[in-house]
Design an enzyme around this catalytic site. Structure first.
Site, short mmCIF file in Angstrom:
data_model
loop_
_atom_site.label_atom_id
_atom_site.label_comp_id
_atom_site.label_asym_id
_atom_site.label_seq_id
_atom_site.Cartn_x
_atom_site.Cartn_y
_atom_site.Cartn_z
N PHE A 42 0.86 -1.20 0.00
CA PHE A 42 0.00 0.00 0.00
C PHE A 42 0.89 1.24 0.00
CE2 PHE A 42 -2.45 3.33 2.32
CZ PHE A 42 -3.48 3.47 1.40
N GLY A 43 0.76 2.05 -1.05
CA GLY A 43 1.52 3.29 -1.14
C GLY A 43 0.62 4.48 -0.88
N TYR A 44 1.05 5.36 0.00
CA TYR A 44 0.26 6.56 0.30
C TYR A 44 1.09 7.81 0.04
CZ TYR A 44 2.96 6.18 4.58
OH TYR A 44 4.00 6.08 5.47
N GLY A 45 2.30 7.61 -0.51
CA GLY A 45 3.18 8.74 -0.86
C GLY A 45 3.45 8.72 -2.35
N SER A 46 4.71 8.57 -2.71
CA SER A 46 5.04 8.64 -4.14
C SER A 46 4.43 7.49 -4.94
CB SER A 46 6.56 8.67 -4.34
OG SER A 46 7.13 7.48 -3.85
N GLU A 131 13.68 2.86 1.86
CA GLU A 131 12.99 3.46 3.00
C GLU A 131 13.84 3.41 4.27
OE1 GLU A 131 10.10 5.21 2.44
OE2 GLU A 131 10.82 4.72 0.44
C1 BEZ Z 1 4.67 5.08 -0.53
O1 BEZ Z 1 4.01 4.84 0.48
O2 BEZ Z 1 4.20 5.77 -1.43
C2 BEZ Z 1 5.99 4.44 -0.72
C3 BEZ Z 1 6.35 3.38 0.07
C4 BEZ Z 1 7.58 2.78 -0.13
C5 BEZ Z 1 8.43 3.26 -1.10
C6 BEZ Z 1 8.06 4.35 -1.89
C7 BEZ Z 1 6.83 4.94 -1.68
#
Ligand code: BEZ
Length: 240
Positions: A42-46, A131
């Site tokens: 689950f990505g909540y950033g990039s 990370e």
């Molecule tokens: C994100 O949550 O978007 C993310 C997580 C790990 C690596 C890069 C982005």
């Protein structure tokens, strides 16, 4: 460099406060952490706007009981040790015990990706390294989100990376105060790291949320303030 080696072999993982990263280590994973199969991320950033992991399936989804905040300093992606940027992390949503979670706010929208089985090890290896700036692995329940505001059908347990309050790069500010928001906006406006300008990261996240018709007050307010700073300084940097 992935590992620090001294004369006696690999050194213990340690936080390098000058570089702002874990040295000789990766994102923190508890020894008891069991990688789910299949692995959903689950990505909540990039990852909301840049799917730079191999995947077989993806959907826009949300988690409950958290808020997304620009509370994590970034010295190795969107800033430098001399000018740390700000990236997002998850903060537990404080809500009154009397209010059921389903009625409380505290939704974080992002994108869930199903990683091909044969690529799991490689993806985790790359993400744990990427990370290393203070994040830990977390397993969360993700529910599919439809742009019309309704819940979709899918629910999965997914891995997310979260910089919790005890990590050395955690850098909360008072996002209810004008001063706190303005200082954060200045930092985002003026920081650039190896992955690009900090404001690009912010703008693209704002664009993603707009595209799925979700209003996130924290993100929207930072976008507004950074755009104003950009206007004053005449240095446009638009998200794609
Ligand atoms: C994100 O949550 O978007 C993310 C997580 C790990 C690596 C890069 C982005």
């Amino acid at each position: 460099m992935r590992e620090t080696v001294d004369h006696d072999g690999p050194s213990e993982p340690h936080w390098d406060s000058t570089l702002g990263v874990w040295v000789g280590s990766r994102a923190r994973a508890d020894d008891s952490f069991v990688v789910p199969s299949p692995l959903w991320l689950f990505g909540y950033g990039s990852l909301c706007w840049k799917a730079d992991v191999p995947y077989e399936e993806q959907f826009v989804g949300f988690i409950q009981g958290y808020e997304r905040k620009f509370f994590q300093a970034s010295m190795d992606h969107r800033g430098t040790p001399a000018s740390p940027g700000r990236v997002v992390t998850l903060v537990k949503h404080a809500h009154p015990a009397s209010v059921p979670l389903s009625e409380a706010e505290g939704l974080v929208h992002g994108v869930a990706y199903r990683i091909p089985d044969e690529r799991v090890e490689e993806v985790l290896d790359a993400l744990d390294y990427r990370e290393k700036g203070g994040y830990s692995r977390l397993l969360l329940d993700v529910t599919e989100w439809c742009a019309d505001g309704k819940e979709g059908g899918r629910r999965v347990t997914a891995l997310a990376y979260c910089g919790n309050e005890t990590n050395p790069a955690y850098d909360a500010f008072d996002d209810e105060s004008d001063e706190g928001l303005q200082q954060a906006a200045h930092r985002i406006f003026s920081s650039t790291g190896p992955s690009g300008p900090n404001r690009e990261y912010l703008y693209r996240l704002g664009d993603f949320l707009e595209a799925i018709k979700v209003h996130d007050r924290h993100v929207a307010e930072l976008v507004r303030r950074v755009r104003l700073l950009e206007g004053k300084n005449d240095e446009p940097c638009r998200g794609a």
